[in-house]
Design a protein around this motif. Structure first.
Motif, PDB file in Angstrom:
ATOM      1  N   THR A   1       0.832  -1.202   0.000  1.00  8.36           N
ATOM      2  CA  THR A   1       0.000   0.000   0.000  1.00  8.36           C
ATOM      3  C   THR A   1       0.868   1.253   0.000  1.00  8.36           C
ATOM      4  OG1 THR A   1      -1.730  -1.162   1.200  1.00  8.36           O
ATOM      5  CG2 THR A   1      -1.819   1.238   1.238  1.00  8.36           C
ATOM      6  N   PHE A   2       1.916   1.249   0.814  1.00 11.66           N
ATOM      7  CA  PHE A   2       2.837   2.389   0.859  1.00 11.66           C
ATOM      8  C   PHE A   2       3.442   2.663  -0.512  1.00 11.66           C
ATOM      9  CE2 PHE A   2       7.373   3.526   1.071  1.00 11.66           C
ATOM     10  CZ  PHE A   2       7.249   4.824   1.521  1.00 11.66           C
ATOM     11  N   VAL A   3       3.929   1.612  -1.161  1.00 13.73           N
ATOM     12  CA  VAL A   3       4.549   1.763  -2.482  1.00 13.73           C
ATOM     13  C   VAL A   3       3.527   2.283  -3.489  1.00 13.73           C
ATOM     14  CG1 VAL A   3       5.589   0.493  -4.398  1.00 13.73           C
ATOM     15  CG2 VAL A   3       6.355   0.066  -2.061  1.00 13.73           C
ATOM     16  N   GLU A   4       2.320   1.750  -3.454  1.00 13.84           N
ATOM     17  CA  GLU A   4       1.280   2.177  -4.399  1.00 13.84           C
ATOM     18  C   GLU A   4       0.861   3.626  -4.160  1.00 13.84           C
ATOM     19  OE1 GLU A   4      -0.751   2.231  -7.655  1.00 13.84           O
ATOM     20  OE2 GLU A   4       0.512   0.541  -7.063  1.00 13.84           O
TER      21      GLU A   4
ATOM     22  N   ARG B   1       3.569   5.876  -5.486  1.00 18.94           N
ATOM     23  CA  ARG B   1       3.500   5.912  -6.951  1.00 18.94           C
ATOM     24  C   ARG B   1       2.334   6.785  -7.410  1.00 18.94           C
ATOM     25  NH1 ARG B   1       3.703   0.614  -8.041  1.00 18.94           N
ATOM     26  NH2 ARG B   1       5.930   0.687  -8.335  1.00 18.94           N
ATOM     27  N   THR B   2       1.188   6.680  -6.754  1.00 10.85           N
ATOM     28  CA  THR B   2       0.014   7.480  -7.113  1.00 10.85           C
ATOM     29  C   THR B   2       0.292   8.970  -6.920  1.00 10.85           C
ATOM     30  OG1 THR B   2      -1.437   5.660  -6.479  1.00 10.85           O
ATOM     31  CG2 THR B   2      -2.435   7.837  -6.599  1.00 10.85           C
ATOM     32  N   ALA B   3       0.893   9.324  -5.795  1.00 11.81           N
ATOM     33  CA  ALA B   3       1.215  10.730  -5.532  1.00 11.81           C
ATOM     34  C   ALA B   3       2.217  11.259  -6.552  1.00 11.81           C
ATOM     35  CB  ALA B   3       1.760  10.885  -4.114  1.00 11.81           C
ATOM     36  N   TRP B   4       3.179  10.443  -6.882  1.00 13.95           N
ATOM     37  CA  TRP B   4       4.183  10.865  -7.859  1.00 13.95           C
ATOM     38  C   TRP B   4       3.531  11.070  -9.225  1.00 13.95           C
ATOM     39  CZ3 TRP B   4       6.488   9.159 -12.374  1.00 13.95           C
ATOM     40  CH2 TRP B   4       7.700   9.763 -12.703  1.00 13.95           C
ATOM     41  N   ASN B   5       2.662  10.154  -9.620  1.00 14.35           N
ATOM     42  CA  ASN B   5       1.973  10.273 -10.905  1.00 14.35           C
ATOM     43  C   ASN B   5       1.065  11.493 -10.940  1.00 14.35           C
ATOM     44  OD1 ASN B   5       3.209   8.033 -12.004  1.00 14.35           O
ATOM     45  ND2 ASN B   5       1.573   6.638 -11.419  1.00 14.35           N
TER      46      ASN B   5
ATOM     47  N   ALA C   1      12.012  13.973 -11.242  1.00 12.82           N
ATOM     48  CA  ALA C   1      12.999  12.926 -11.491  1.00 12.82           C
ATOM     49  C   ALA C   1      12.280  11.689 -11.997  1.00 12.82           C
ATOM     50  CB  ALA C   1      13.745  12.617 -10.198  1.00 12.82           C
ATOM     51  N   VAL C   2      13.011  10.832 -12.596  1.00 10.68           N
ATOM     52  CA  VAL C   2      12.446   9.578 -13.064  1.00 10.68           C
ATOM     53  C   VAL C   2      12.119   8.732 -11.840  1.00 10.68           C
ATOM     54  CG1 VAL C   2      12.911   7.501 -14.405  1.00 10.68           C
ATOM     55  CG2 VAL C   2      13.784   9.712 -15.180  1.00 10.68           C
ATOM     56  N   LEU C   3      10.909   8.173 -11.830  1.00 10.97           N
ATOM     57  CA  LEU C   3      10.493   7.349 -10.698  1.00 10.97           C
ATOM     58  C   LEU C   3      11.209   6.019 -10.756  1.00 10.97           C
ATOM     59  CD1 LEU C   3       8.697   6.810  -8.250  1.00 10.97           C
ATOM     60  CD2 LEU C   3       6.957   5.966  -9.812  1.00 10.97           C
ATOM     61  N   ARG C   4      12.053   5.812  -9.765  1.00 13.30           N
ATOM     62  CA  ARG C   4      12.754   4.533  -9.652  1.00 13.30           C
ATOM     63  C   ARG C   4      12.484   3.995  -8.265  1.00 13.30           C
ATOM     64  NH1 ARG C   4      18.298   6.716 -10.945  1.00 13.30           N
ATOM     65  NH2 ARG C   4      17.540   8.245 -12.365  1.00 13.30           N
TER      66      ARG C   4
ATOM     67  N   GLN D   1       3.189  14.452 -11.579  1.00 11.21           N
ATOM     68  CA  GLN D   1       3.581  14.435 -12.989  1.00 11.21           C
ATOM     69  C   GLN D   1       2.445  14.943 -13.869  1.00 11.21           C
ATOM     70  OE1 GLN D   1       6.860  14.248 -12.915  1.00 11.21           O
ATOM     71  NE2 GLN D   1       6.840  12.845 -14.614  1.00 11.21           N
ATOM     72  N   ALA D   2       1.220  14.483 -13.594  1.00 13.00           N
ATOM     73  CA  ALA D   2       0.064  14.868 -14.400  1.00 13.00           C
ATOM     74  C   ALA D   2      -0.183  16.368 -14.318  1.00 13.00           C
ATOM     75  CB  ALA D   2      -1.167  14.097 -13.952  1.00 13.00           C
ATOM     76  N   SER D   3      -0.004  16.949 -13.130  1.00 12.08           N
ATOM     77  CA  SER D   3      -0.206  18.384 -12.950  1.00 12.08           C
ATOM     78  C   SER D   3       0.782  19.175 -13.793  1.00 12.08           C
ATOM     79  CB  SER D   3      -0.042  18.740 -11.472  1.00 12.08           C
ATOM     80  OG  SER D   3      -0.083  20.126 -11.294  1.00 12.08           O
ATOM     81  N   ARG D   4       2.032  18.766 -13.794  1.00 18.59           N
ATOM     82  CA  ARG D   4       3.049  19.441 -14.599  1.00 18.59           C
ATOM     83  C   ARG D   4       2.761  19.280 -16.090  1.00 18.59           C
ATOM     84  NH1 ARG D   4       7.956  21.674 -14.126  1.00 18.59           N
ATOM     85  NH2 ARG D   4       9.372  21.473 -15.884  1.00 18.59           N
ATOM     86  N   ALA D   5       2.384  18.070 -16.486  1.00 19.49           N
ATOM     87  CA  ALA D   5       2.090  17.818 -17.903  1.00 19.49           C
ATOM     88  C   ALA D   5       0.893  18.652 -18.360  1.00 19.49           C
ATOM     89  CB  ALA D   5       1.822  16.330 -18.115  1.00 19.49           C
ATOM     90  N   ARG D   6      -0.126  18.798 -17.489  1.00 24.10           N
ATOM     91  CA  ARG D   6      -1.307  19.606 -17.822  1.00 24.10           C
ATOM     92  C   ARG D   6      -0.900  21.065 -18.035  1.00 24.10           C
ATOM     93  NH1 ARG D   6      -4.327  16.962 -14.560  1.00 24.10           N
ATOM     94  NH2 ARG D   6      -3.709  18.080 -12.704  1.00 24.10           N
TER      95      ARG D   6
END
Length: 174
Positions: A88-91, A94-98, A159-162, A101-106
């Motif tokens: 759950t933590f990892v997901e 990842r959701t917060a990071w995405n 940064a790239v999500l790794r 990213q979406a806000s910047r792309a918009r």
């Protein structure tokens, strides 16, 4: 007599009414619901049974402070390190990071659209199609372009999500 949290005329709010021990004020008696309090430096007991007698509570059971703290911390450790929680933590990460990213792309897409509209206005003016309302509209687009440019400049380049392969171990360790 000085108020709580004041020492040598210096206000110390971090010292005002803070529990001394980890579970101070958090435990309740299972018989009567009164608070469990330290009856000496090392043991918790029912405050009603100690202070008000057997008419209120007959629970005279005590527990060592270090034992109850260790039980609580062990339970928390066990539950917080459950593999499902790690997933759950990892997901969630990842959701917060995405989402970031979406806000910047918009914002980048909207900036490209605004620049395209400004270029269209300039092209129309160069072709001789000028109308006084175009000046007002152009001003709105220029303001929006400035706003988006500032927003993108202030936002860090993502940064790239790794995901580290041993992220779960790192979580357990911390």
């Amino acid at each position: 007599m000085k108020p709580v949290g004041i020492k040598d005329a210096v206000l110390q709010p971090e010292r005002a009414r803070r529990p001394t021990y980890l579970l101070s004020g958090l435990m309740k008696c299972g018989h009567c619901g009164a608070s469990y309090m330290l009856i000496n430096k090392a043991r918790y007991g029912c405050s009603a049974a100690r202070n008000k007698g057997t008419a209120i509570c007959t629970n005279r059971t005590t527990i060592r402070r270090d034992a109850v703290e260790e039980r609580v911390l062990a339970g928390l450790r066990e539950r917080l390190l459950h593999p499902a929680l790690l997933d759950t933590f990892v997901e969630e990460y990842r959701t917060a990071w995405n989402a970031a990213q979406a806000s910047r792309a918009r914002a980048e897409r909207e900036l490209a659209q605004v620049e395209k509209k400004i270029a269209g206005f300039l092209s129309a003016i160069e072709d001789g199609m000028y109308h006084p309302l175009m000046k007002e509209r152009m001003s709105v687009f220029e303001d929006r372009k400035r706003s988006l440019t500032t927003q993108l400049a202030e936002a860090q380049e993502p940064a790239v999500l790794r995901m580290h392969p041993s992220l779960g171990d790192l979580y357990r360790q911390n």
